[in-house]
Motif scaffolding. Structure first.
Motif, PDB file in Angstrom:
ATOM      1  N   THR A 136      48.514  15.718  16.656  1.00  0.00           N
ATOM      2  CA  THR A 136      48.038  17.026  16.200  1.00  0.00           C
ATOM      3  C   THR A 136      48.881  18.059  16.836  1.00  0.00           C
ATOM      4  O   THR A 136      49.089  18.882  15.810  1.00  0.00           O
ATOM      5  N   VAL A 137      49.636  18.046  17.985  1.00  0.00           N
ATOM      6  CA  VAL A 137      50.542  18.998  18.336  1.00  0.00           C
ATOM      7  C   VAL A 137      51.838  18.775  17.170  1.00  0.00           C
ATOM      8  O   VAL A 137      52.246  19.884  16.808  1.00  0.00           O
ATOM      9  N   ALA A 185      52.991  35.994  14.504  1.00  0.00           N
ATOM     10  CA  ALA A 185      51.946  34.789  14.816  1.00  0.00           C
ATOM     11  C   ALA A 185      52.885  33.298  15.060  1.00  0.00           C
ATOM     12  O   ALA A 185      52.487  32.664  15.960  1.00  0.00           O
ATOM     13  N   ALA A 186      53.588  33.242  13.873  1.00  0.00           N
ATOM     14  CA  ALA A 186      54.324  32.057  14.059  1.00  0.00           C
ATOM     15  C   ALA A 186      55.087  31.633  15.102  1.00  0.00           C
ATOM     16  O   ALA A 186      55.380  30.702  15.575  1.00  0.00           O
ATOM     17  N   THR A 187      55.985  32.991  15.410  1.00  0.00           N
ATOM     18  CA  THR A 187      57.054  32.849  16.557  1.00  0.00           C
ATOM     19  C   THR A 187      56.077  32.694  17.703  1.00  0.00           C
ATOM     20  O   THR A 187      56.653  31.898  18.690  1.00  0.00           O
ATOM     21  N   VAL A 188      54.896  33.307  18.078  1.00  0.00           N
ATOM     22  CA  VAL A 188      54.325  33.038  19.505  1.00  0.00           C
ATOM     23  C   VAL A 188      53.893  31.389  19.240  1.00  0.00           C
ATOM     24  O   VAL A 188      53.689  30.854  20.301  1.00  0.00           O
ATOM     25  N   ALA A 189      53.431  30.763  18.260  1.00  0.00           N
ATOM     26  CA  ALA A 189      52.684  29.835  18.130  1.00  0.00           C
ATOM     27  C   ALA A 189      53.996  28.585  18.563  1.00  0.00           C
ATOM     28  O   ALA A 189      53.776  27.631  19.145  1.00  0.00           O
ATOM     29  N   ASP A 190      54.961  29.001  17.960  1.00  0.00           N
ATOM     30  CA  ASP A 190      56.125  28.270  18.120  1.00  0.00           C
ATOM     31  C   ASP A 190      56.526  27.964  19.775  1.00  0.00           C
ATOM     32  O   ASP A 190      56.829  26.977  20.190  1.00  0.00           O
ATOM     33  N   GLY A 191      56.621  29.196  20.321  1.00  0.00           N
ATOM     34  CA  GLY A 191      57.030  29.068  21.740  1.00  0.00           C
ATOM     35  C   GLY A 191      55.676  28.626  22.800  1.00  0.00           C
ATOM     36  O   GLY A 191      56.045  27.707  23.636  1.00  0.00           O
ATOM     37  N   LEU A 192      54.337  28.411  22.250  1.00  0.00           N
ATOM     38  CA  LEU A 192      53.608  27.735  22.918  1.00  0.00           C
ATOM     39  C   LEU A 192      53.458  26.119  22.684  1.00  0.00           C
ATOM     40  O   LEU A 192      53.153  25.564  23.522  1.00  0.00           O
ATOM     41  N   LEU A 193      53.835  25.942  21.434  1.00  0.00           N
ATOM     42  CA  LEU A 193      53.872  24.371  20.938  1.00  0.00           C
ATOM     43  C   LEU A 193      55.044  23.654  21.309  1.00  0.00           C
ATOM     44  O   LEU A 193      55.166  22.278  21.632  1.00  0.00           O
ATOM     45  N   GLN A 194      56.266  24.528  21.572  1.00  0.00           N
ATOM     46  CA  GLN A 194      57.481  23.551  21.852  1.00  0.00           C
ATOM     47  C   GLN A 194      57.311  22.841  22.969  1.00  0.00           C
ATOM     48  O   GLN A 194      57.834  21.517  22.926  1.00  0.00           O
ATOM     49  N   GLY A 195      56.669  23.232  24.186  1.00  0.00           N
ATOM     50  CA  GLY A 195      56.495  22.384  25.373  1.00  0.00           C
ATOM     51  C   GLY A 195      55.881  21.252  25.125  1.00  0.00           C
ATOM     52  O   GLY A 195      56.381  20.238  25.477  1.00  0.00           O
ATOM     53  N   ALA A 199      57.535  17.251  25.210  1.00  0.00           N
ATOM     54  CA  ALA A 199      56.996  16.382  26.323  1.00  0.00           C
ATOM     55  C   ALA A 199      56.080  15.362  25.706  1.00  0.00           C
ATOM     56  O   ALA A 199      55.574  14.561  26.435  1.00  0.00           O
ATOM     57  N   GLY A 200      55.566  15.294  24.316  1.00  0.00           N
ATOM     58  CA  GLY A 200      54.631  14.398  23.913  1.00  0.00           C
ATOM     59  C   GLY A 200      53.131  14.663  24.436  1.00  0.00           C
ATOM     60  O   GLY A 200      52.411  13.601  24.718  1.00  0.00           O
ATOM     61  N   LEU A 201      53.002  15.855  24.765  1.00  0.00           N
ATOM     62  CA  LEU A 201      51.587  16.131  25.482  1.00  0.00           C
ATOM     63  C   LEU A 201      50.616  16.892  24.445  1.00  0.00           C
ATOM     64  O   LEU A 201      51.114  17.039  23.188  1.00  0.00           O
ATOM     65  N   GLY A 202      49.061  17.036  24.925  1.00  0.00           N
ATOM     66  CA  GLY A 202      48.459  17.466  23.967  1.00  0.00           C
ATOM     67  C   GLY A 202      48.349  18.849  23.928  1.00  0.00           C
ATOM     68  O   GLY A 202      48.985  19.576  24.567  1.00  0.00           O
ATOM     69  N   LEU A 203      47.292  19.591  22.878  1.00  0.00           N
ATOM     70  CA  LEU A 203      46.844  20.909  22.995  1.00  0.00           C
ATOM     71  C   LEU A 203      46.546  21.662  24.306  1.00  0.00           C
ATOM     72  O   LEU A 203      46.826  22.918  24.501  1.00  0.00           O
ATOM     73  N   ASP A 204      45.876  20.846  25.134  1.00  0.00           N
ATOM     74  CA  ASP A 204      45.567  21.390  26.398  1.00  0.00           C
ATOM     75  C   ASP A 204      46.682  21.846  27.288  1.00  0.00           C
ATOM     76  O   ASP A 204      46.743  22.440  28.303  1.00  0.00           O
ATOM     77  N   LEU A 211      55.990  23.992  31.339  1.00  0.00           N
ATOM     78  CA  LEU A 211      56.595  23.870  29.909  1.00  0.00           C
ATOM     79  C   LEU A 211      56.902  24.950  29.366  1.00  0.00           C
ATOM     80  O   LEU A 211      57.799  24.901  28.587  1.00  0.00           O
ATOM     81  N   LEU A 212      56.159  25.979  29.535  1.00  0.00           N
ATOM     82  CA  LEU A 212      56.896  27.591  28.705  1.00  0.00           C
ATOM     83  C   LEU A 212      58.052  27.785  29.674  1.00  0.00           C
ATOM     84  O   LEU A 212      59.003  28.378  28.805  1.00  0.00           O
ATOM     85  N   ALA A 213      58.433  27.405  30.699  1.00  0.00           N
ATOM     86  CA  ALA A 213      59.447  27.965  31.616  1.00  0.00           C
ATOM     87  C   ALA A 213      60.557  26.954  31.169  1.00  0.00           C
ATOM     88  O   ALA A 213      61.786  27.510  30.976  1.00  0.00           O
TER      89      ALA A 213
END
Length: 513
Positions: A136-137, A185-195, A199-204, A211-213
Motif C-alpha cells: 500500500t505504501v 499536496a504531492a510534495t507533502v505526501a512524498d515527504g511523509l511516505l519516503q520514510g 524502511a518497508g513499513l506501513g502507513l501507521d 523516519l522524517l528525520a
C-alpha cells in the motif's frame, strides 16, 4: 523588485551546483563480523561500513539468532558519529548461525538493503522470519510521485501558455492555481511516505519522527524542502504580485522546481542535472499547454503559437531523452529498460497525434480538440511511467524463465549461456556451480563473474557470494559454501563481465527446502 530575478538566478546556480552531489546507490564496503565467518565467541555488536554517507532508522538493522528470534536491541544508528558507518548492539544466544538483514537510505534517496550470515562456534539452520515492503505504501508513493509530475506540468505549462501564447486568460490561471495546490499536496505526501517506503513499513509510520528525520537528511528531503520554498515564491507570480520581470522570475522559479527532482535522481551529477532540468521543463511546457487547450479553449491564434512552442519542446525532449538513456541504461534485459521502451512507444504515439493536430489546425480546426485529448491522455501515461522509472533501479535485472540462462553483454564475444546448479538445495551450506559457454556452446572463461543471493518476500538480501573459477576446466565457477539459512524461494543474481566495459546481469529463482 528589479533585483529579484538576479537573486533567483543566483539561487538556481547554487541548486545546480549542489544537485550534482547526489551519488549512485550506496555500496557496502565491510562488516563486523565478516560475512560467512565462524567466531569462537559471540560479538556484542554488528557494524556495517558503506562507501558514502547513509541514513538508517533505529530498526534498520535486524539480527536473527539461530532459532530465528530477534537478538538485536532495536537501536541501530551511526557509529562514533561516522556518517558512513552504522551498527547495532546484539545479545547473542550462543552457538549457531546468525542472519544480519539491513535497510538504509543512500545519498540519492533510494532504499538499499542487504543481508549476510555469520556463525558462532559452528554453522546451524534457523527458520527465522523478516518482513518485506508494504504494498500500500509503495502504491501510494508511486501515485503521489506521478501526481507531482502531472501537477508540475500543469503549473509550468499553464504559466508558459499564459506568457507566450495567450496572455491575461482567467481560465488559464484557474488551472495554474489548481496545479500549484496539487504540487504542494504531492510534495507533502512524498515527504511523509519516503520514510515508510524506504524502511518497508506501513502507513501507521507516516508521521514517525525518526523516519522524517532520516528523510530530511538525504538529498530527496532537501529537495522537498526547497520545492516547498520555491512554491511559496511562485504564488505571487500567479497572483501578478511582481511588478517587474515577472516572466524572468517565473522561468527561474520553474527551473528551480525542476532541479529539486533532478538532485535526487539516478546518478545525479554536473552533466546530467542540466539535461534533466531541460527535459522536465520541455515536458511541462508541452503537456501543460495541452491541458490549457482542453480546459480553456483558446482561440486558433493562441493554438498556432503553442504549436510552434510544442514542436521546440518535443525537440528538446528527444535530445535530452537520448542523452539520459545513454547515461543510465547499461543493459537491455532489465525491467527498467522495458519500462523505458514502453515510454518511448507512447511518446511516439503522442507525436503521431501531434502531427495530425498541426495538420488539422490548418484544414479542420474543429478536429484539433479531439487530437489534443489523445495527446493529453498519452502524456499522462508517460508521466506515470516516468514516476515508475524514477523509483526503479536501472541496473536491477528481471527474472527469466527456467533452464540455461542466456546472456549478452553487448560487446565482442559477449553472447553465451550459464548452466547453474545448486546442491543440495536445502537450508544450510550449499554449493553453487556455474558453467559458462559461448554462442557456439563451447566452455569459456569470462573476465569476471559475480553472484548475489536474496529473499525478497522476507526482505533479506542481497548477500554477496564469492564464486571463483574452479581451475579444473574452462568456464567452471563454484561457490563452495553459500549459506542459505531459510527455506523458500531465493533469488540468485549473476553479473557476467566479458571485458572492461561490457557486462550484463541475469537472475535464477532457487527453491530451498
Amino acid at each position: 523588485m528589479r533585483s529579484v530575478p538576479a537573486v533567483l538566478a543566483g539561487v538556481l546556480v547554487a541548486l545546480l551546483a549542489t544537485a550534482g552531489q547526489a551519488a549512485a546507490h550506496a555500496a557496502l564496503l565491510g562488516t563486523q563480523p565478516a560475512p560467512s565467518s565462524i567466531l569462537v565467541t559471540a560479538p556484542s555488536t554488528v557494524t556495517l561500513s558503506f562507501g558514502e554517507p547513509i541514513q538508517v532508522t533505529t530498526d534498520g538493522i535486524q539480527v536473527l539468532g539461530p532459532d530465528g528470534s530477534t537478538v538485536d536491541n532495536g537501536g541501530a544508528g551511526h557509529v562514533d558519529g561516522r556518517p558512513d558507518t552504522i551498527g547495532v548492539a546484539i545479545k547473542a544466544q550462543g552457538a549457531g548461525t546468525y542472519t544480519v538483514s539491513w535497510h538504509v537510505v543512500s545519498a540519492d534517496s533510494h532504499p538499499v538493503s542487504g543481508a549476510y550470515t555469520f556463525s558462532v562456534g559452528h554453522p546451524s539452520v534457523a527458520p527465522g522470519t523478516s518482513t518485506g515492503g508494504d504494498t500500500t505504501v509503495a502504491m501510494l508513493y508511486w501515485l503521489f510521485r506521478a501526481l507531482g509530475y502531472v501537477a508540475f506540468a500543469g503549473l509550468a505549462g499553464s504559466l508558459g501558455f499564459l506568457f507566450l501564447c495567450w496572455p491575461n486568460d482567467f481560465l488559464t490561471k484557474r488551472l495554474t492555481w489548481g496545479s500549484w495546490a496539487a504540487l504542494v499536496a504531492a510534495t507533502v505526501a512524498d515527504g511523509l511516505l519516503q520514510g515508510p517506503y524506504s524502511a518497508g513499513l506501513g502507513l501507521d509510520h507516516m508521521f514517525d519522527s525518526g523516519l522524517l528525520a532520516v528523510t530530511m537528511g538525504i538529498p530527496l528531503g532537501t529537495g522537498l524542502v526547497i520545492r516547498m520554498s520555491l512554491l511559496a515564491l511562485t504564488a505571487p507570480v500567479i497572483a501578478d504580485a511582481y511588478p517587474f520581470g515577472r516572466r524572468a522570475v517565473a522561468t527561474l522559479l520553474l527551473s528551480g522546481l525542476a532541479v529539486t527532482w533532478s538532485m535526487s535522481g539516478h546518478d545525479a551529477d554536473v552533466a546530467t542535472v542540466p539535461a534533466d532540468v531541460l527535459h522536465l521543463d520541455a515536458m511541462a511546457l508541452w503537456v501543460g499547454g495541452l491541458a490549457v487547450i482542453l480546459v480553456a479553449k483558446p482561440p486558433p491564434s493562441a493554438i498556432a503559437r503553442f504549436s510552434r512552442l510544442a514542436a521546440a519542446s518535443v525537440g528538446v525532449l528527444i535530445v535530452t531523452g537520448i542523452f539520459q538513456s545513454w547515461h543510465q541504461l547499461h543493459a537491455l534485459d532489465t525491467d527498467y529498460a522495458r519500462l523505458l521502451a514502453v515510454k518511448v512507444g507512447v511518446v511516439l504515439a503522442i507525436l503521431g497525434a501531434a502531427w495530425f493536430s498541426r495538420r488539422w489546425l490548418r484544414t479542420r480546426p474543429e478536429a484539433v480538440r479531439r487530437s489534443v485529448l489523445l495527446e493529453t491522455g498519452g502524456a499522462v501515461v508517460v508521466l506515470a511511467l516516468t514516476a515508475a522509472l524514477v523509483a526503479a533501479n536501472p541496473n536491477a535485472p528481471s527474472t527469466p524463465e527456467e533452464g540455461p540462462l542466456a546472456f549478452d553483454t553487448g560487446g565482442p564475444h559477449g553472447q553465451g549461456k550459464l548452466q547453474i546448479g545448486v546442491l543440495p538445495g536445502t537450508v544450510g551450506p550449499n554449493i553453487i556451480s556455474v558453467t559458462v559457454t559461448d554462442a557456439a556452446g563451447m566452455r569459456v572463461d569470462v573476465a569476471e563473474l559475480d553472484a548475489q543471493l536474496s529473499m525478497p518476500d522476507k526482505g533479506i538480501g542481497p548477500m554477496t557470494v564469492s564464486i571463483p573459477r574452479t581451475g579444473m576446466a574452462m568456464g567452471g565457477y563454484r561457490a563452495a559454501s553459500a549459506e542459505l539459512p531459510f527455506a523458500g524461494i531465493w533469488r540468485l543474481t549473476i553479473t557476467v563481465r566479458t571485458s572492461e566495459f561490457d557486462e550484463t546481469t541475469v537472475v535464477r529463482q532457487i527453491q530451498v527446502t
